[in-house]
Design an enzyme around this catalytic site. Structure first.
Site, PDB file in Angstrom:
ATOM      1  N   SER A  78     -10.429  -1.025   0.647  1.00 43.62           N
ATOM      2  CA  SER A  78      -8.587  -1.746   0.494  1.00 43.62           C
ATOM      3  C   SER A  78      -9.054  -2.855  -0.162  1.00 43.62           C
ATOM      4  CB  SER A  78      -8.569  -2.409   1.825  1.00 43.62           C
ATOM      5  OG  SER A  78      -9.555  -2.742   2.022  1.00 43.62           O
TER       6      SER A  78
ATOM      7  N   GLU B 144     -16.114   3.295   3.771  1.00 40.15           N
ATOM      8  CA  GLU B 144     -14.930   4.200   3.803  1.00 40.15           C
ATOM      9  C   GLU B 144     -14.519   4.707   2.321  1.00 40.15           C
ATOM     10  OE1 GLU B 144     -11.911   0.325   3.048  1.00 40.15           O
ATOM     11  OE2 GLU B 144     -13.564  -0.149   5.044  1.00 40.15           O
TER      12      GLU B 144
ATOM     13  N   ASP C  67     -13.531   6.114   6.441  1.00 41.22           N
ATOM     14  CA  ASP C  67     -12.287   5.768   7.394  1.00 41.22           C
ATOM     15  C   ASP C  67     -11.096   6.152   5.719  1.00 41.22           C
ATOM     16  OD1 ASP C  67      -9.660   3.963   6.798  1.00 41.22           O
ATOM     17  OD2 ASP C  67     -11.197   2.255   7.788  1.00 41.22           O
TER      18      ASP C  67
ATOM     19  N   LYS D 189       0.411   3.483   5.316  1.00 40.94           N
ATOM     20  CA  LYS D 189      -0.752   3.201   3.888  1.00 40.94           C
ATOM     21  C   LYS D 189       0.913   4.019   2.555  1.00 40.94           C
ATOM     22  CE  LYS D 189      -4.239   0.836   4.861  1.00 40.94           C
ATOM     23  NZ  LYS D 189      -3.726  -0.275   5.573  1.00 40.94           N
TER      24      LYS D 189
ATOM     25  N   HIS E  77      -7.571   4.153   2.785  1.00 38.98           N
ATOM     26  CA  HIS E  77      -6.622   4.042   1.730  1.00 38.98           C
ATOM     27  C   HIS E  77      -6.765   5.290   0.720  1.00 38.98           C
ATOM     28  CE1 HIS E  77      -6.064  -0.399   1.765  1.00 38.98           C
ATOM     29  NE2 HIS E  77      -6.421  -0.380   3.200  1.00 38.98           N
TER      30      HIS E  77
ATOM     31  N   ASN F 149       0.917  -1.951   0.015  1.00 39.57           N
ATOM     32  CA  ASN F 149       0.223   0.073  -0.068  1.00 39.57           C
ATOM     33  C   ASN F 149       0.777   1.038   0.588  1.00 39.57           C
ATOM     34  OD1 ASN F 149      -1.967  -2.023   2.084  1.00 39.57           O
ATOM     35  ND2 ASN F 149      -2.244  -1.183  -0.007  1.00 39.57           N
TER      36      ASN F 149
ATOM     37  N   HIS G 143     -13.922  -2.505   6.877  1.00 41.52           N
ATOM     38  CA  HIS G 143     -13.093  -3.256   7.062  1.00 41.52           C
ATOM     39  C   HIS G 143     -12.959  -4.372   8.536  1.00 41.52           C
ATOM     40  CE1 HIS G 143      -9.143  -3.482   8.697  1.00 41.52           C
ATOM     41  NE2 HIS G 143      -8.358  -3.894   7.989  1.00 41.52           N
TER      42      HIS G 143
END
Ligand SMILES: Cc1ncc(COP(=O)(O)O)c(C=O)c1O
Length: 429
Positions: free
Chosen positions: A182, A178, A211, A245, A214, A41, A128
């Protein structure tokens, strides 16, 4: 063998039998040469950045404290931690910022304590694991912990209406999403989610938690994430940014109100009962944020988006010849015109799932050709959604992408041939 050992061994053997046993990657298959990294990542390639490394070493040499933190945030003087929080509060245009040792700790701590008895949690089904773990430890009974179909606005609306009907007076609904998922690389339709939530809950008791693990560093102005890109900062209850990440460090920050920050300091167990981030990590994160602030990261993000676009266009052409039951892109990536929602114009995420029931053999094939892309199976992804997850980084070259696409084609050709042989017919791509 003791009774316990027998049970543990049986559980592992069962995973072996189902081909889902987790193992640490072979250290020789790390992201560094000779393997091309299609797995980490480290989206901006900052972990390999000579500039960041030089800045970090200089900053550590000058830092008042460079090593451990000495104890829990609540017990030791974390001057550097507080300074980073102040900086991030301003950088992200938030009212308050609180560091956690990891994104996992932040989600687990937040969702375990902030939702109150009577509240309802609605999470995207692809949220997640750390959110689920937090929710399980919370005071919400299982019927109050609900999911809605991934990125499905209609499903969200239905669940919000159901929650509104079920909600006791004075209670709140938490909506957990998110900004970039991910495993699939899908982007949440955040503007629509905010709109639906505010429309159905005009008294503001539906609280969105985003979230951005990423998205940090790669979307939004100076890498501030999708919430900032859409200017939704004031309409989101809490945001999570992680440093492990794209920022090549470790740790995380929760951006929220001063009241919630204070509440977390008092009730979030993964924050209270742990040694705070080492000063080394604080200095490293600060150096990475310097690169976000001075525009270095934005240039890298542009490069990343360009190489992602190149990969997708090469994949679309190559996969058109390959039977989809062997290897395919998910619907949101299979055509260049597929947009997340009409309102979204963000470039695709650098996470490209290659869906195949043969994820492990494909990953092994890529490794024989010097490329590291990991297979992902249930329970990390739903049953039947096995994939090799390809992550690209700013330093991924067009030649790397060409080698990957060529290797995929060769592998798929072999699978097609083997399928034909099993049926007694000759098959070619
Ligand atoms: C969406 C999401 N949130 C949170 C986390 C946890 O972050 P960290 O790696 O900092 O614990 C991850 C990492 O796996 C993630 O993918």
């Amino acid at each position: 063998m003791s009774a316990l050992n027998a049970k543990l061994a049986a559980a592992l053997a069962s995973r072996d039998a189902r081909n889902i046993r987790r193992r640490l990657p072979d250290p020789s298959s790390a992201a560094s040469p000779p393997y091309t990294d299609f797995s980490s990542n480290d989206y901006l390639s900052l972990a390999a950045s000579p500039l960041l490394r030089a800045r970090l070493l200089a900053a550590l040499a000058a830092a008042p404290d460079a090593l451990g933190s000495g104890g829990s945030r609540l017990l030791v003087n974390g001057a550097q931690h507080t300074a980073l929080e102040d900086r991030l509060r301003t950088f992200f245009a938030a009212d308050a910022a609180l560091l956690f040792n990891s994104g996992f700790d932040a989600n687990a701590g937040f969702f375990a304590c902030v939702p109150q008895p009577g509240d309802i949690l609605l999470a995207d089904e692809h949220i997640h694991a750390s959110v689920h773990d937090g929710a399980r430890a919370s005071r919400l009974p299982p019927p109050a912990r609900r999911t809605f179909a991934h990125n499905d606005l209609r499903a969200l609306r239905t669940e919000l209406l159901r929650a509104r009907a079920d909600l006791p007076a004075g209670a709140s609904v938490f909506v957990a999403v998110e900004s970039v998922y991910s495993m699939d690389g899908t982007l949440a339709p955040l503007a629509d989610i905010v709109h639906i939530t505010e429309t159905l809950f005009p008294h503001r008791n539906a609280l969105l938690v985003v979230d951005e693990a990423h998205a940090t560093g790669i979307y939004g102005p100076c890498g501030r994430g999708l919430v900032a890109s859409l200017r939704l900062e004031r309409r989101v209850f809490a945001r999570l940014h992680t440093f492990g990440k794209a920022l090549a460090s470790s740790g995380a920050v929760v951006l929220t109100s001063p009241l919630v920050r204070d509440y977390l300091l008092n009730f979030a167990r993964p924050l209270i009962y742990t040694t705070a981030l080492a000063n080394t990590s604080i200095v490293a994160a600060s150096c990475a944020f310097d690169l976000l602030q001075d525009g270095t990261a934005s240039a890298l993000a542009e490069t990343l988006h360009a190489i992602t676009a190149y990969l997708l266009s090469r994949l679309r052409t190559a996969l058109a010849r390959i039977p989809p039951h062997i290897l395919r892109l998910p619907p949101h990536l299979s055509s260049p015109t597929t947009k997340q929602t009409p309102a979204q114009t963000h470039p695709p995420a650098p996470i490209v799932p290659l869906l195949t029931p043969l994820a492990r053999p494909l990953s092994a094939h890529l490794r024989t050709r010097g490329m590291n892309a990991r297979p992902i199976s249930w329970p990390t992804v739903p049953k039947g959604a096995d994939r090799v997850r390809v992550c690209v980084q700013a330093r991924t070259s067009r030649a790397d992408v060409d080698r990957l696409v060529e290797a995929l084609s060769v592998w798929a050709e072999g699978v097609v041939r083997a399928e034909g042989q099993a049926l007694g017919v000759e098959c070619k791509l």
